[in-house]
Motif scaffolding. Structure first.
Motif, PDB file in Angstrom:
ATOM      1  N   LEU A  95      -2.107  -0.645  -8.731  1.00 27.00           N
ATOM      2  CA  LEU A  95      -1.966  -1.806  -7.640  1.00 27.00           C
ATOM      3  C   LEU A  95      -1.529  -2.327  -7.186  1.00 27.00           C
ATOM      4  N   GLY A  96      -1.362  -1.515  -5.747  1.00 24.38           N
ATOM      5  CA  GLY A  96      -1.029  -2.863  -4.584  1.00 24.38           C
ATOM      6  C   GLY A  96      -1.350  -4.103  -4.654  1.00 24.38           C
ATOM      7  N   GLY A  97      -0.355  -4.915  -4.595  1.00 24.50           N
ATOM      8  CA  GLY A  97      -0.457  -6.016  -4.053  1.00 24.50           C
ATOM      9  C   GLY A  97      -1.466  -7.098  -3.356  1.00 24.50           C
TER      10      GLY A  97
ATOM     11  N   ALA B 245       3.907  -7.364   1.808  1.00 17.62           N
ATOM     12  CA  ALA B 245       4.854  -7.326   1.137  1.00 17.62           C
ATOM     13  C   ALA B 245       5.282  -6.558  -0.285  1.00 17.62           C
ATOM     14  N   LEU B 246       6.012  -6.304  -0.881  1.00 17.97           N
ATOM     15  CA  LEU B 246       6.241  -6.139  -1.805  1.00 17.97           C
ATOM     16  C   LEU B 246       5.972  -5.616  -3.424  1.00 17.97           C
ATOM     17  N   ARG B 247       4.806  -5.751  -3.728  1.00 20.99           N
ATOM     18  CA  ARG B 247       4.131  -6.480  -4.822  1.00 20.99           C
ATOM     19  C   ARG B 247       2.919  -5.021  -5.388  1.00 20.99           C
TER      20      ARG B 247
ATOM     21  N   ALA C 168       0.909  -1.424   0.019  1.00 19.26           N
ATOM     22  CA  ALA C 168      -0.686  -0.423   0.097  1.00 19.26           C
ATOM     23  C   ALA C 168       0.904   1.499   0.314  1.00 19.26           C
ATOM     24  N   SER C 169       2.342   1.247   0.891  1.00 21.22           N
ATOM     25  CA  SER C 169       2.650   2.842   0.805  1.00 21.22           C
ATOM     26  C   SER C 169       3.623   2.205  -0.752  1.00 21.22           C
TER      27      SER C 169
END
Length: 448
Positions: free
Chosen positions: A375-377, A386-388, A360-361
């Motif tokens: 669009l955040g994972g 996660a950073l996806r 989200a961040s």
């Protein structure tokens, strides 16, 4: 960016989800509002094919404009014959009675979640709509991790483990549905035949209905790439879903269809779906049936447009994939459709300096600091930490039909100024996330 309107529970039941607009639609609206206010944004947040309409389809729409009467719930005989032939050309012999047309594939999905009792299994991550639709009917959703190289199909061992755990927890609880996406949204990959076969055999052994979402099937980046439909492995258990919103960029026209198994089980399920359809959408739009009957017959203009679209999707998705990887992300190589799903875990320490600690961040930072919408994972069921994220690369083709047509026709669309400019913006945006000493020089930076 929240579009939540209420958290009240449905009458007589427990709350199954927050009542909010689907996150992809909410993000698309936000981007439109900001652009209207004069803010320049690179929009990678919405899964729209973003290509001009084929003129021959406009002709069919016009010729069908007089079809204002109600018709059969499943669609008229002509369009169902055309749909049956479409599936038969893809190695799935089909009769018209197995085909149901609808105003988009989303209503069909919803009707299927209503029609099949039991819990729902989803690959994780998976398209944003599956879980909310299932939860609206009180279905419990269980997410199963995907393999490292492909999405849309769960890892077979993980699937077996989830099924074992569910049996131990409650031996009476039934799993009704397994959703597969071949090719996949959000990863843009296509599961290989061996993986599809193994997963389908697991589902078959459990008596689970497979919903095979194949809406990206006609957009492979490499013609002739091996493809296996779950309906070829478990024909008596599999419903195939597709539509024209991706292959022919007709998202706003709302044309979807389903192929049901040719079996007593399949006929019962089709009857249940038609029962839902009769109370929800009554009948497919008459003019759209005219369009669909023509498009599903795949005359030369349709085949040529799909081939040109697939080529363009492949070139641009690969370029975006290369930018992500050049700046430190791990990312499955796209093979169909128009998505990439990068993982910036290797840069976690560097991203933390920007205040980025989760998907989200990361998405918020890209939007606010770099003017890039993704669009955040977490919206796809992925781990919130996660950073996806998913990037929809088809949004880069142009802001109008002239630019989009030029992209389709160009032998090198990456050199078109409006595409090249956006790729340079992406290169700079993701380059700013990586440590200076760790960056890889990309062709897009060299072109500046």
């Amino acid at each position: 960016m929240s579009d939540e309107v209420s958290r009240a529970a449905p009458a007589g039941g427990r709350p199954v989800r927050s009542w909010r607009v689907s996150p992809n639609l909410a993000l698309d609206r936000l981007v439109a509002e900001r652009r209207a206010a004069g803010e320049p944004l690179v929009h990678l947040g919405f899964g729209e094919a973003r290509l001009p309409v084929l003129p021959e389809l406009v002709e069919r729409l016009t010729s069908g404009a007089g079809r204002t009467g109600y018709g059969e719930v499943a669609g008229d005989a002509a369009v169902r014959r055309s749909g049956a032939a479409y599936f038969a050309r893809r190695g799935l012999p089909t009769g018209p009675e197995q085909v149901v047309l609808a105003p988009g594939s989303k209503p069909l999905l919803m009707a299927l979640f209503a029609a099949v009792d039991g819990d729902v299994l989803l690959p994780n991550p998976s398209w944003v709509t599956y879980a909310p639709q299932a939860e609206l009917f009180g279905r419990r959703v269980h997410r199963v991790p995907i393999p490292d190289r492909w999405g849309g199909v769960p890892d077979p061992e993980a699937l077996r483990a989830v099924l074992r755990d569910l049996r131990r927890a409650d031996g009476r609880r039934r799993v009704g549905t397994l959703v597969l996406t071949v090719p996949d949204n959000p990863t843009g990959t296509t599961a290989p035949p061996d993986l599809v076969r193994e997963v389908c055999e697991v589902a078959r052994g459990e008596g689970v209905t497979v919903l095979s979402d194949e809406i990206y099937r006609d957009l492979p980046h490499s013609p002739g790439r091996p493809f296996l439909s779950p309906a070829s492995v478990a024909p008596e258990h599999t419903v195939v879903l597709t539509g024209l919103s991706k292959s022919l960029a007709l998202g706003g026209w709302r044309i979807g269809l389903a192929r049901f198994p040719d079996s007593a089980r399949g006929r019962r399920l089709r009857d249940r779906v038609l029962s839902v359809a009769s109370e929800v959408w009554s009948t497919p739009s008459g003019p759209m049936q005219e369009v669909a009957a023509y498009a599903l017959a795949e005359p030369p203009p349709v085949r040529e447009r799909m081939a040109a679209s697939a080529r363009l999707h492949g070139v641009v998705a690969t370029a975006v994939h290369d930018i992500m990887v050049a700046h430190g992300a791990r990312c499955r190589a796209p093979s169909a459709g128009f998505y990439v799903y990068p993982d910036f875990e290797p840069l976690r320490e560097d991203l933390a300096r920007h205040g980025i600690r989760d998907s989200a961040s990361l998405a918020e930072h890209l939007l606010k600091q770099a003017g890039v919408a993704v669009l955040g994972g977490h919206h796809f069921g992925d781990s919130a930490g996660a950073l996806r994220f998913r990037a929809a690369t088809s949004m880069l083709y142009g802001e109008n039909a002239r630019q989009q047509t030029a992209a389709l026709d160009s032998p090198d669309p990456l050199r078109l100024p409006w595409i090249a400019d956006q790729l340079r913006t992406l290169d700079a945006a993701f380059g700013a996330l990586a440590p200076p000493g760790g960056r890889t020089r990309s062709r897009h930076r060299e072109a500046t």
